[in-house]
Design a protein around this motif. Structure first.
Motif, mmCIF file in Angstrom:
data_model
loop_
_atom_site.group_PDB
_atom_site.id
_atom_site.type_symbol
_atom_site.label_atom_id
_atom_site.label_comp_id
_atom_site.label_asym_id
_atom_site.label_seq_id
_atom_site.Cartn_x
_atom_site.Cartn_y
_atom_site.Cartn_z
ATOM 1 N N THR A 106 0.685 -1.191 -0.011
ATOM 2 C CA THR A 106 -0.137 0.092 -0.117
ATOM 3 C C THR A 106 0.959 1.439 0.086
ATOM 4 O OG1 THR A 106 -1.757 -1.131 1.278
ATOM 5 C CG2 THR A 106 -1.869 1.211 1.159
ATOM 6 N N TRP A 107 1.851 1.199 0.602
ATOM 7 C CA TRP A 107 2.870 2.337 0.940
ATOM 8 C C TRP A 107 3.638 2.491 -0.598
ATOM 9 C CZ3 TRP A 107 3.047 6.962 2.576
ATOM 10 C CH2 TRP A 107 4.275 7.581 2.476
ATOM 11 N N MET A 108 3.870 1.576 -1.261
ATOM 12 C CA MET A 108 4.536 1.741 -2.415
ATOM 13 C C MET A 108 3.670 2.185 -3.559
ATOM 14 S SD MET A 108 7.665 0.719 -2.426
ATOM 15 C CE MET A 108 7.573 1.486 -0.906
ATOM 16 N N ALA A 109 2.329 1.786 -3.417
ATOM 17 C CA ALA A 109 1.220 2.207 -4.478
ATOM 18 C C ALA A 109 1.066 3.624 -4.041
ATOM 19 C CB ALA A 109 -0.010 1.293 -4.277
ATOM 20 N N SER A 110 1.037 4.126 -2.846
ATOM 21 C CA SER A 110 0.939 5.550 -2.323
ATOM 22 C C SER A 110 1.888 6.451 -3.151
ATOM 23 C CB SER A 110 0.721 5.841 -0.979
ATOM 24 O OG SER A 110 -0.198 5.070 -0.677
ATOM 25 N N LEU A 111 3.242 6.152 -2.898
ATOM 26 C CA LEU A 111 4.253 6.647 -3.582
ATOM 27 C C LEU A 111 4.333 6.845 -5.039
ATOM 28 C CD1 LEU A 111 7.589 4.957 -1.864
ATOM 29 C CD2 LEU A 111 6.472 7.324 -1.566
ATOM 30 N N ILE A 112 3.798 5.677 -5.768
ATOM 31 C CA ILE A 112 3.358 5.823 -7.098
ATOM 32 C C ILE A 112 2.295 6.680 -7.629
ATOM 33 C CG2 ILE A 112 2.731 4.565 -9.139
ATOM 34 C CD1 ILE A 112 4.515 2.069 -7.517
ATOM 35 N N ALA A 113 0.986 6.517 -7.215
ATOM 36 C CA ALA A 113 -0.282 7.015 -7.629
ATOM 37 C C ALA A 113 -1.107 7.508 -6.515
ATOM 38 C CB ALA A 113 -1.095 5.814 -8.354
ATOM 39 N N GLY A 114 -0.473 7.867 -5.183
ATOM 40 C CA GLY A 114 -1.292 8.675 -4.154
ATOM 41 C C GLY A 114 -1.802 9.903 -5.079
ATOM 42 N N HIS A 115 -3.068 10.134 -4.660
ATOM 43 C CA HIS A 115 -3.640 11.514 -5.333
ATOM 44 C C HIS A 115 -4.501 12.343 -4.320
ATOM 45 C CE1 HIS A 115 -7.612 9.389 -4.518
ATOM 46 N NE2 HIS A 115 -7.133 8.425 -5.387
ATOM 47 N N GLY A 116 -3.655 12.143 -2.880
ATOM 48 C CA GLY A 116 -4.301 12.800 -1.669
ATOM 49 C C GLY A 116 -5.643 12.653 -1.412
ATOM 50 N N HIS A 117 -6.293 13.321 -0.529
ATOM 51 C CA HIS A 117 -7.610 13.374 -0.223
ATOM 52 C C HIS A 117 -8.251 14.799 0.425
ATOM 53 C CE1 HIS A 117 -5.942 12.216 3.713
ATOM 54 N NE2 HIS A 117 -6.943 12.937 3.992
ATOM 55 N N GLY A 118 -9.499 14.733 0.457
ATOM 56 C CA GLY A 118 -10.072 16.011 1.175
ATOM 57 C C GLY A 118 -10.361 17.008 0.295
ATOM 58 N N PRO A 119 -10.690 18.202 0.595
ATOM 59 C CA PRO A 119 -11.213 19.259 -0.228
ATOM 60 C C PRO A 119 -9.888 19.595 -1.165
ATOM 61 C CG PRO A 119 -12.141 19.678 1.797
ATOM 62 C CD PRO A 119 -10.970 18.401 2.183
ATOM 63 N N GLY A 120 -10.088 19.407 -2.487
ATOM 64 C CA GLY A 120 -9.062 19.892 -3.565
ATOM 65 C C GLY A 120 -7.834 18.863 -3.346
ATOM 66 N N ALA A 121 -8.042 17.629 -2.783
ATOM 67 C CA ALA A 121 -7.020 16.795 -2.535
ATOM 68 C C ALA A 121 -5.751 17.447 -1.702
ATOM 69 C CB ALA A 121 -6.575 16.202 -3.998
ATOM 70 N N GLN A 122 -6.041 18.131 -1.097
ATOM 71 C CA GLN A 122 -5.031 19.071 -0.098
ATOM 72 C C GLN A 122 -4.155 18.366 0.927
ATOM 73 O OE1 GLN A 122 -3.441 21.913 -1.430
ATOM 74 N NE2 GLN A 122 -4.265 21.263 -3.181
#
Length: 195
Positions: A106-122
Motif C-alpha cells: 500500500t505504501w509503494m502504491a501511494s508513492l506511485i499513484a497517491g492522489h491525496g484526499h480531502g477538499p481539493g486533494a490537499q
C-alpha cells in the motif's frame, strides 16, 4: 534546463534512490492523521524529484502500474478509485481486513499513484503519478502479517514461480509499468523467462 524526458528519467532515478536509502519507507506506518503532516514534512522529496515539472508532461493518466508486493489496500483514501485487485499468490490466507495485511504494498502504491484526499486533494500522500491506476498482485507478506512465518517456510522455488506468475498476469492485463520492491537470493530461470 532539463528536457521533459530527462526530468522524467531523473525523477525515476531519484525516486528509486530515495526508496533504496529508506528516505520515505519508514513513513508507511503513519496513521491517516499523520499522513497530512507527512505530506508537508516530505514535500522536499517531491521538490528534489522535480515532480511539478514532470507533471507538466504527464501525471500518469491512462497508465496501469502493477504493484507486485504484499497487497494494496484499495480503501486507503489517497488511493480511492485507483486500485484494481489482482490475485493473492502467497499461498497464505491472511484476511485483507487484517491491519497487518499489505502495509508495504500500500505504501509503494501511494508513492506511485497517491492522489491525496480531502477538499481539493490537499491532504494525504501524493505520488509521482497521481492519475495512474494500480493493479495489486500479492506475492509476499509483510513481516507483521500473521502468516509471515508460514510464508517464510515455503520452498524457495515456490516464491519464484509466484513472482513469474504475477509478472505474466500484469503483462496480460496490459500493465505499462511493473513495480517490484522485493528480491530473492538466487537467480531464477522462471522469473527471467517471465521478464
Amino acid at each position: 534546463m532539463l528536457t521533459a524526458q530527462a526530468r522524467c528519467t531523473r525523477l525515476v532515478a531519484v525516486a528509486a534512490a530515495a526508496v533504496a536509502v529508506g528516505t520515505v519507507l519508514p513513513l508507511f506506518a503513519a496513521t491517516q492523521a499523520r499522513a497530512d503532516i507527512v505530506r508537508q514534512k516530505e514535500q522536499w522529496v517531491l521538490d528534489t524529484l522535480e515532480v511539478q515539472a514532470a507533471w507538466q508532461v504527464t501525471q500518469g493518466r491512462g497508465v496501469l502500474v502493477a504493484v507486485i508486493d504484499s497487497g494494496v489496500d484499495p480503501a486507503v483514501s489517497d488511493l480511492t478509485g485507483s486500485v484494481r485487485t489482482g490475485p493473492d499468490l502467497t499461498g497464505v490466507h491472511t484476511s485483507e481486513v487484517n491491519p497487518n495485511w499489505g502495509a508495504h504494498g500500500t505504501w509503494m502504491a501511494s508513492l506511485i499513484a497517491g492522489h491525496g484526499h480531502g477538499p481539493g486533494a490537499q491532504d494525504g500522500v501524493v505520488g509521482v503519478a497521481p492519475q495512474a491506476k494500480i493493479l495489486s498482485i500479492r506475492v509476499i507478506t509483510d513481516r507483521s502479517d500473521p502468516a509471515y512465518s508460514t510464508y517464510q517456510n515455503e520452498l524457495p522455488g515456490r516464491g519464484q514461480r509466484e513472482l513469474a506468475t504475477a509478472i505474466r498476469y500484469a503483462v496480460n492485463r496490459h500493465a505499462k509499468v511493473i513495480s517490484m520492491s522485493l528480491g530473492y537470493n538466487e537467480p531464477s530461470l522462471v522469473v527471467r523467462s517471465a521478464l
